[in-house]
Design an enzyme around this catalytic site. Sequence first.
Site, mmCIF file in Angstrom:
data_model
loop_
_atom_site.group_PDB
_atom_site.id
_atom_site.type_symbol
_atom_site.label_atom_id
_atom_site.label_comp_id
_atom_site.label_asym_id
_atom_site.label_seq_id
_atom_site.Cartn_x
_atom_site.Cartn_y
_atom_site.Cartn_z
ATOM 1 N N CYS A 50 -38.047 4.213 15.310
ATOM 2 C CA CYS A 50 -38.813 3.998 13.903
ATOM 3 C C CYS A 50 -38.450 2.314 13.715
ATOM 4 O O CYS A 50 -38.079 1.671 14.504
ATOM 5 C CB CYS A 50 -38.550 4.850 13.084
ATOM 6 S SG CYS A 50 -36.789 4.823 12.249
ATOM 7 N N HIS A 51 -38.730 2.141 12.417
ATOM 8 C CA HIS A 51 -38.598 0.699 12.121
ATOM 9 C C HIS A 51 -37.125 0.396 11.851
ATOM 10 O O HIS A 51 -36.490 -0.680 12.444
ATOM 11 C CB HIS A 51 -39.077 0.581 10.729
ATOM 12 C CG HIS A 51 -39.156 -0.843 10.010
ATOM 13 N ND1 HIS A 51 -39.582 -1.275 9.066
ATOM 14 C CD2 HIS A 51 -39.002 -2.124 10.974
ATOM 15 C CE1 HIS A 51 -39.657 -2.627 8.942
ATOM 16 N NE2 HIS A 51 -39.281 -3.085 9.972
#
Length: 322
Positions: free
Chosen positions: A280-281
């Site tokens: 993810c980020h």
Amino acid sequence: MLSHTVIQPPPISLSLSISPFKIKEAMLRASHLPPIANPALGALRVSLFSCLSLSSPSSRLKVSKFAPFRTLIPPAFGPSSPHRSLLSLERVVPLRGLPCPKGTASFSAGSNSGGGREILVQHLLVKEDKLLVDLQHRILGGEDLSDLAVEYSVCPSKEEGGMLGWVRKGQMVPEFEEAAFNAPLNKVVRCKTKFGWHLLQVLSEREESVLQDIQPDELHAKMQDPNFLEEAQLIDVREPEEVSQASLPGFQVLPLRQFGNWGPEIDTKLDSQKDTYVLCHHGMRSLQVAKWLQTQGFQRVFNVAGGIHAYALKADQSIPTY
């Protein structure tokens, strides 16, 4: 060791002050947890649930005061969601889409050890010891624990036939854990916890799965090997607008906000026996999804520590940051 009997009622009467409403309320899930790699259990090792956050990762924490286990299950998407039975926190879908298994029940103390294994458990919870004994006799007479859980259990898991899902040591309150991990397969055993009297049944067991972080530079080195991209499963749980700003080759995009679409179909999208890497980020959403994948039977799951942001800073500076 606990003593599990059938005919003799427990030596003391159970008197709980917890109302059914409070019990249900206590099963509320956490909409977000801070890093889960090394979760801390409460003083009583009571259930502390983490679940997928469908909003920005703001820190909102709700601690469950009920239920004998702690595990990761996706949240419900509202009371009327068609996927509620699959996705609500207090309900676990049996591994790999199997129906709730039904074993031939008998009662036994058992003596198995729980090291390095996970068990699939169903149970029912009642407040009164007299009702407990009556239900024991009914099970010995051929009735199924899961059917009785639907009718009599005061645990929210009753809506799934008392199914708790796959658990491992360290996830349950001590009394329940001792009884469950010493119960032979399909033997119904009895135990008492602070929540009441439980009848539990271990339906299956397997080798404990692996979930760990992988550092960006280590992942980058693996991705230089063409065989890695063919043999591993790479999942990006960011939203499409994020992926358009920065992405890594070979990652299948399964946005977390669309979990209601792909979660129930995870069996057809991924292979639980392959090494699975989740991105993810910043590594938070991916860790939550990784924990959920582990509950669904994925044997080796890796969370990309720090997410694509850390990957861009530490492993490949050609990747944009945002």
